[in-house]
Each structure stands twice: as structure tokens, then as C-alpha cells.
Design an enzyme around this catalytic site. Structure first.
Site, PDB file in Angstrom:
ATOM      1  N   HIS A  25       0.834  -1.202   0.000  1.00 43.42           N
ATOM      2  CA  HIS A  25       0.000   0.000   0.000  1.00 43.42           C
ATOM      3  C   HIS A  25       0.869   1.253   0.000  1.00 43.42           C
ATOM      4  O   HIS A  25       0.657   2.175  -0.807  1.00 43.42           O
ATOM      5  CB  HIS A  25      -0.904  -0.037   1.245  1.00 43.42           C
ATOM      6  CG  HIS A  25      -1.853   1.107   1.361  1.00 43.42           C
ATOM      7  ND1 HIS A  25      -3.196   0.984   1.089  1.00 43.42           N
ATOM      8  CD2 HIS A  25      -1.668   2.404   1.722  1.00 43.42           C
ATOM      9  CE1 HIS A  25      -3.798   2.142   1.279  1.00 43.42           C
ATOM     10  NE2 HIS A  25      -2.893   3.020   1.669  1.00 43.42           N
ATOM     11  N   GLU A  26       1.848   1.293   0.888  1.00 39.04           N
ATOM     12  CA  GLU A  26       2.697   2.485   0.991  1.00 39.04           C
ATOM     13  C   GLU A  26       3.619   2.635  -0.214  1.00 39.04           C
ATOM     14  O   GLU A  26       3.815   3.746  -0.721  1.00 39.04           O
ATOM     15  CB  GLU A  26       3.507   2.439   2.290  1.00 39.04           C
ATOM     16  CG  GLU A  26       2.684   2.577   3.553  1.00 39.04           C
ATOM     17  CD  GLU A  26       1.875   3.867   3.590  1.00 39.04           C
ATOM     18  OE1 GLU A  26       2.352   4.899   3.077  1.00 39.04           O
ATOM     19  OE2 GLU A  26       0.746   3.831   4.113  1.00 39.04           O
ATOM     20  N   HIS A  29       1.851   4.196  -3.129  1.00 36.72           N
ATOM     21  CA  HIS A  29       1.774   5.661  -3.033  1.00 36.72           C
ATOM     22  C   HIS A  29       3.046   6.303  -3.589  1.00 36.72           C
ATOM     23  O   HIS A  29       2.998   7.244  -4.385  1.00 36.72           O
ATOM     24  CB  HIS A  29       1.601   6.093  -1.577  1.00 36.72           C
ATOM     25  CG  HIS A  29       0.243   5.855  -1.007  1.00 36.72           C
ATOM     26  ND1 HIS A  29      -0.924   6.140  -1.681  1.00 36.72           N
ATOM     27  CD2 HIS A  29      -0.150   5.391   0.213  1.00 36.72           C
ATOM     28  CE1 HIS A  29      -1.963   5.850  -0.919  1.00 36.72           C
ATOM     29  NE2 HIS A  29      -1.520   5.384   0.233  1.00 36.72           N
TER      30      HIS A  29
END
Length: 233
Positions: A25-26, A29
Site C-alpha cells: 500500500h505504501e 503511493h
């Protein structure tokens, strides 16, 4: 002893699934930000799948552990990947795309998990009612965590990804005030979690969990279709 072993087994399944979901997820980004002109995450060594680089003591360890022990849905967050909106080629669109990339990769991971579950079910068979099946349990947990993390982060509450998407859709004057709320985001979410925990309001049950259940059924149906495809070929 049995209950303790069950809890330990659940933790051994849940922790790797949660780490994979949060780290991807990170990194998503950061990769999206870099693609749109902001290399801040790359410059600070955050575009890595090394979980140590992304661990947040509260969000990655304390909150998921406490929720698990309390029998509540386990979720967490990592140390946010640094993004500088003013280095993005189009700050307004860029922040929306960067925010959407995190939940997006979780839904993609869930899709990959559904494929793996479908192939595994074709090979090992569907577990009977009451039967212990570590593979099926682990893959279902992987689906559930990624679905939950993706949908939960789409809530329009600062500092979640959904709040950045909403901010990009607002007119300039409203967006300015909305963005000022971001600095209080962690206080807001911890307050919501604490209030729900103490008073048992069950806000998750009426917001995120119905969507999680519907999405889980969809991914499980994909897994079942893949299993049937393998079995008929």
C-alpha cells in the site's frame, strides 16, 4: 491450551498478510508519486519492500494487536510515505492519484490472492465444514485484510486516502480548509477508534463491513470460478 494455539496460529497467519498489505500500500503511493513527478519517497529510501522501513509502532504493531486481542476487525497503517504535492506536475490531480494508488494495489493483491486460492482449491480441494485447512484460512485472511485495508482507507476521514480524493474534488476555497484538517488526522481517527471501542457504537458495522463482506464474496466467487475452470480442463 487449544485456544492459545488457535490465537497463535491466527497471529502467524495474520501478521505476514497485514505486513504485505500495508507495505505494498505504501510503496504504491510512492511509486505513483514518482511517476507523476515527485521523487521524494525514492530520495528518502522509502520505495522499498523492506517492512522495517515502513513500520509505525502504533499503527503497525499496537493498534492491530490490541484490536485482535479485543476480537475486533484488525487493521493498521504504516509510516506514511513522504509525498510533496508541490513537486507533482499537477498537484490537484496528482494527490488524488497518489491517494488512490494505495487502496488500488490492495484490491489488485486481493485479485491475485483469489487466483492463488482458486488454483490451490483445485489442487487441494475445498475444505469440508469444520475441517481445518491452513491454506484456505490463510488465503481467505489475505483477501479479507487487503479488501478491508483498501475500503477502510477510502473513508473520507483525514488522514485516510479517501480524504485526499475528496479534497481534490472540492472547490479551491473548501479544499484549503479541508487540507488544514489533515494535520489533525491521526487525532481524529484515534478518537473515532477510541470512542467506538469504549462505547461499542459499531460504526464499522454500518459503514465498511457490509462493503467488505460483499467484496469478499465477489473475490471468493472469482476463486471458485478459477477452481472450476481448472477442474474441468
Amino acid at each position: 491450551m487449544g485456544t492459545m494455539l488457535d490465537t497463535l496460529t491466527l497471529a502467524l497467519i495474520l501478521i505476514p498478510c497485514l505486513i504485505i498489505a500495508i507495505v505494498f500500500h505504501e510503496v504504491a503511493h510512492g511509486l505513483m508519486a514518482k511517476a507523476l513527478g515527485d521523487p521524494t519517497a525514492s530520495e528518502r529510501g522509502r520505495l522499498t519492500f523492506n517492512p522495517i522501513k515502513h513500520v509505525d509502532p502504533i499503527g503497525t504493531l499496537l493498534v492491530p494487536g490490541a484490536l485482535l486481542l479485543a476480537g475486533a476487525p484488525a487493521f493498521g497503517w504504516a509510516k506514511p510515505v513522504p509525498v510533496s504535492k508541490y513537486r507533482l506536475r499537477n498537484p490537484r490531480f496528482g494527490m488524488m492519484a497518489v491517494a488512490a494508488a494505495g487502496p488500488g494495489i490492495n484490491f489488485i493483491l486481493a485479485g491475485i490472492g483469489a487466483v492463488v486460492l482458486g488454483v490451490g482449491t483445485a489442487i487441494f480441494g475445498m475444505p469440508s465444514v469444520g475441517e481445518e485447512n491452513l491454506f484456505y484460512t490463510a488465503m481467505t485472511m489475505f483477501l479479507l485484510i487487503n479488501i478491508f485495508l483498501g475500503l477502510f482507507n477510502l473513508l473520507p476521514i483525514p488522514p485516510f486516502d479517501g480524504s485526499h480524493i475528496v479534497g481534490g474534488l472540492l472547490p479551491d476555497k473548501l479544499r484549503f480548509h479541508w487540507e488544514r484538517l489533515q494535520r489533525f488526522g491521526m487525532v481524529l481517527i484515534l478518537g473515532v477508534i477510541g470512542y467506538s471501542w469504549i462505547f461499542g457504537t459499531g460504526w464499522l458495522e454500518v459503514t465498511v463491513l457490509p462493503l467488505v463482506e460483499a467484496a469478499l464474496l465477489m473475490y471468493l466467487s472469482i476463486a471458485d470460478a478459477i477452481a472450476q475452470l481448472f477442474l474441468t480442463t
